[in-house]
Design a protein around this motif. Structure first.
Motif, PDB file in Angstrom:
ATOM      1  N   ILE B   7      73.653  26.061  56.648  1.00 33.98           N
ATOM      2  CA  ILE B   7      73.964  26.504  55.289  1.00 33.98           C
ATOM      3  C   ILE B   7      75.422  26.958  55.254  1.00 33.98           C
ATOM      4  CG2 ILE B   7      73.307  28.051  53.393  1.00 33.98           C
ATOM      5  CD1 ILE B   7      70.988  26.361  54.429  1.00 33.98           C
ATOM      6  N   CYS B   9      78.215  28.534  52.434  1.00 29.73           N
ATOM      7  CA  CYS B   9      78.480  29.019  51.074  1.00 29.73           C
ATOM      8  C   CYS B   9      79.985  29.046  50.877  1.00 29.73           C
ATOM      9  CB  CYS B   9      77.901  30.419  50.869  1.00 29.73           C
ATOM     10  SG  CYS B   9      76.107  30.455  50.970  1.00 29.73           S
ATOM     11  N   VAL B  29      76.643  25.952  47.483  1.00 33.06           N
ATOM     12  CA  VAL B  29      75.735  26.188  48.606  1.00 33.06           C
ATOM     13  C   VAL B  29      75.387  24.821  49.192  1.00 33.06           C
ATOM     14  CG1 VAL B  29      73.552  27.206  49.341  1.00 33.06           C
ATOM     15  CG2 VAL B  29      74.825  28.219  47.425  1.00 33.06           C
ATOM     16  N   ILE B  31      73.579  22.576  51.878  1.00 40.99           N
ATOM     17  CA  ILE B  31      72.411  22.646  52.770  1.00 40.99           C
ATOM     18  C   ILE B  31      72.311  21.333  53.532  1.00 40.99           C
ATOM     19  CG2 ILE B  31      69.917  23.028  52.873  1.00 40.99           C
ATOM     20  CD1 ILE B  31      70.233  24.121  49.910  1.00 40.99           C
ATOM     21  N   ILE B 227      65.618  27.360  46.683  1.00 38.70           N
ATOM     22  CA  ILE B 227      66.751  28.284  46.757  1.00 38.70           C
ATOM     23  C   ILE B 227      66.451  29.478  45.856  1.00 38.70           C
ATOM     24  CG2 ILE B 227      68.053  27.036  44.960  1.00 38.70           C
ATOM     25  CD1 ILE B 227      70.636  27.956  46.423  1.00 38.70           C
ATOM     26  N   THR B 242      71.920  21.060  40.667  1.00 39.15           N
ATOM     27  CA  THR B 242      71.629  20.434  41.950  1.00 39.15           C
ATOM     28  C   THR B 242      72.334  19.076  41.941  1.00 39.15           C
ATOM     29  OG1 THR B 242      69.569  19.534  41.042  1.00 39.15           O
ATOM     30  CG2 THR B 242      69.423  21.596  42.247  1.00 39.15           C
ATOM     31  N   VAL B 294      71.962  34.191  48.816  1.00 41.05           N
ATOM     32  CA  VAL B 294      71.039  33.079  48.578  1.00 41.05           C
ATOM     33  C   VAL B 294      70.091  32.976  49.763  1.00 41.05           C
ATOM     34  CG1 VAL B 294      72.503  31.714  47.049  1.00 41.05           C
ATOM     35  CG2 VAL B 294      72.679  31.392  49.518  1.00 41.05           C
ATOM     36  N   ILE B 296      67.367  30.240  51.400  1.00 45.54           N
ATOM     37  CA  ILE B 296      66.858  28.870  51.373  1.00 45.54           C
ATOM     38  C   ILE B 296      65.516  28.844  52.089  1.00 45.54           C
ATOM     39  CG2 ILE B 296      67.349  26.444  51.914  1.00 45.54           C
ATOM     40  CD1 ILE B 296      69.427  27.825  50.087  1.00 45.54           C
ATOM     41  N   SER B 309      62.724  30.500  56.249  1.00 42.66           N
ATOM     42  CA  SER B 309      63.820  30.775  55.311  1.00 42.66           C
ATOM     43  C   SER B 309      65.058  31.222  56.064  1.00 42.66           C
ATOM     44  CB  SER B 309      63.422  31.846  54.287  1.00 42.66           C
ATOM     45  OG  SER B 309      63.327  33.110  54.891  1.00 42.66           O
TER      46      SER B 309
END
Lengths: 145, 421
Positions: B7, B9, B29, B31, B227, B242, B294, B296, B309
């Motif tokens: 991840i 950011c 973000v 991923i 998320i 997204t 955030v 995930i 997570s």
């Protein structure tokens, strides 16, 4: 933050004008995601995060492989959608001189852009980590390896 | 951070100027599947829902049969497949079964003849029922819906089915052939179920679309991706987009006050997922500032992991001297620009559908500005042609609308093969 194109007042920090779509930040003042020294090896990073390392050679030709025309560039962009994105077979060349890099458009059909500014063919332009480089419509950011 | 996912950011600016007022800030973000995640390890459960109406006759049906043959050849023996065909009636041609029965499936399909009208919801409902037979946490489930026509007054039923499928982890990929179908409906079916959508102009490209979908299913690394964003006091999320498999504005169904909660479907190991959050930050004093966090969520069925997570903070700093404010991050700028092009064309189409031609034209001109800046000359030309059509006839062209709807949503796809050209 006032748009210079349509005079619309936008909120501070907005990147594009809500009224006319014009870019509100100077195009040549973008910052790389990961800072890197120009002495390091460089990679081309596509917008989806995949990377392509620039080989450690003094001259690296970038384009699309075409066995029929016997064109075999050092960096083949076919797998990045080069055909659809207008990359020429011999599109550009990256020169390395010590710690310094330049990119030179080889007279490509759809041009080469540094930080969204089209460069003249056959005229080397200095590049550094953090720059955005576009071959035709195929965009990469230049990063330290 | 766990190494199943990577991840990142990235903020539009690491350092913001102290202005004494509210500011806009963008957080990307990113991923991606981590190195410990193997791909292609999950068996597939694919339900084909295919339009056999009269207008599919000839080249379309011939290419469709070839594409289905490709799918069953490509699937492994343990994968499940079903084939549902529909016009204004529905027939389950092949009920859910292992793909190893390849010859039998192809023989059944070869006998299909075209007939009748188009009623998508009945076909979709029957196809989903087949998909549910093979549904399991250890399988990637997907419906491929293909049509070339307008459905008959059952759009709401289609969207309800898409919502239900999305909640159950069954993505629907919608594929439209030609120009006589409702792109708004097919895009919504895909978005609501976290699936993909394709516009095919030439029937020969049906195979490309099917190939892309099977490749995508075989590259799933994690499922039930979510998320959750929790913003600090005073920070207001205003937009959430997204970007994979297409750009989608999910703001209205994900933002609730200072929190964001979005289902993201499955994680494709090749493309990953990028979520763009636009927020408003209240006036701050100089110093570090945490916008929020955030989280995930994800499952990795191939490793027996559920309810996993990983969290990451959204941090910036405020600088008293405006000259010390950071420059805009190039990666965030690039994504915001693509989302902005999508936003303007969406607004333009919405305005035009309500008859507001002047506003539609203005929004289209803004979209053209952004597209030209992105180097998307062909899409910018398409916008100009639609502006001309609007001025002349007061309406868009069917092909132009589809080109813009699909073209701007797929600006984030760099490495995919062009379909339908």
């Amino acid at each position: 933050m006032k748009c210079t194109q349509c005079q619309m007042e936008n909120i501070e920090g907005a990147l594009f004008c809500e009224e006319c779509g014009a870019q509100l930040e100077a195009k040549n003042e973008l910052q790389e995601t990961v800072k890197g020294s120009p002495t390091e090896r460089l990679v081309l990073a596509s917008v989806d995060g995949s990377t392509l390392e620039i080989p450690a050679k003094d001259e690296v030709v970038i384009g699309r492989e075409d066995p029929i025309s016997e064109v075999f560039p050092d960096l083949d962009l076919t797998g990045f959608g080069g055909m659809e994105k207008g990359v020429s077979r011999k599109h550009a060349v990256i020169h390395r001189s010590g710690a310094d890099y330049t990119v030179e458009d080889m007279g490509s059909t759809n041009g080469t852009y540094i930080n969204r500014k089209k460069i003249l063919p056959n005229t080397p332009q200095a590049i550094k980590p953090g720059d955005e480089i576009r071959f035709g419509k195929l965009t990469f950011s230049l990063k330290a390896a | 951070m766990k190494n199943e996912l990577n991840i990142r950011c990235i903020m539009s600016k690491d350092t913001l100027p102290v202005t004494g007022g509210e500011q806009a800030v963008y957080a990307l973000v990113d991923i991606k599947a981590g190195t410990s995640l193997g791909i292609g390890t999950m068996p597939s459960n694919i339900a084909l829902v295919l339009d056999r109406s009269g207008s599919m006759d000839g080249e379309k049906m011939d290419n469709l049969k070839e594409a289905v043959g490709y799918v069953v050849d490509r699937l492994g023996d343990e994968d499940l497949v079903s084939v549902t065909i529909f016009d204004d009636q529905v027939e389950t041609l092949v009920s859910s079964q292992p793909a190893k029965n390849r010859d039998e499936i192809k023989t059944k399909l070869s006998q299909v003849i075209t007939r009748g009208g188009t009623q998508i919801s009945d076909g979709l409902s029957a196809g989903l029922a087949e998909a549910k037979k093979g549904f399991g946490q250890d399988r990637v489930s997907r419906v491929l819906l293909l049509t070339d026509g307008q459905t008959w007054d059952d759009e709401d039923a289609c969207l309800r089915l898409a919502d239900e499928a999305g909640k159950q982890g069954v993505a629907i990929t919608s594929i439209g052939i030609g120009n006589e179908w409702n792109e708004k409906l097919l895009l919504q079916i895909a978005e609501r179920s976290h699936g993909n959508s394709h516009w095919i102009q030439n029937p020969i490209a049906i195979l490309d679309a099917f190939r892309q979908e099977v490749d995508g299913m075989q590259a799933i690394a994690a499922t039930n991706l979510t998320i959750t964003g929790r913003m600090s006091a005073g920070v207001r999320p205003v937009k959430v987009y997204t970007t994979s498999p297409m750009i989608a504005d999910v703001s209205s169904r994900t933002i609730n006050g200072g929190t964001i909660q979005a289902d993201l479907g499955s994680l494709d190991a090749k493309t990953g997922q990028k979520v763009l959050i636009e927020a408003r930050v209240p006036a701050q004093k100089a110093g570090p500032f945490r916008l929020g966090q955030v989280e995930i969520g994800y499952d990795v069925p191939s490793q027996g992991l559920t309810g996993q997570s990983v969290k990451a903070d959204l941090n910036v700093a405020f600088a008293a001297n405006a000259a010390d404010a950071a420059k805009v991050n190039a990666e965030v700028m690039n994504l915001v620009e693509k989302v902005t092009a999508f936003k303007f064309q969406t607004r333009a189409l919405t305005e035009a559908r309500t008859g507001n031609i002047a506003a539609a034209t203005r929004q289209f001109q803004a979209a053209a500005t952004v597209l030209l800046d992105l180097g998307e000359d062909e899409l910018a030309d398409a916008v100009e042609r639609e502006i001309a059509s609007l001025k002349k006839t007061g309406a868009f062209t069917a092909a132009g609308t589809k080109k813009l709807e699909y073209g701007t949503r797929k600006l984030t796809q760099v490495m995919t093969t062009s379909i339908g050209k």
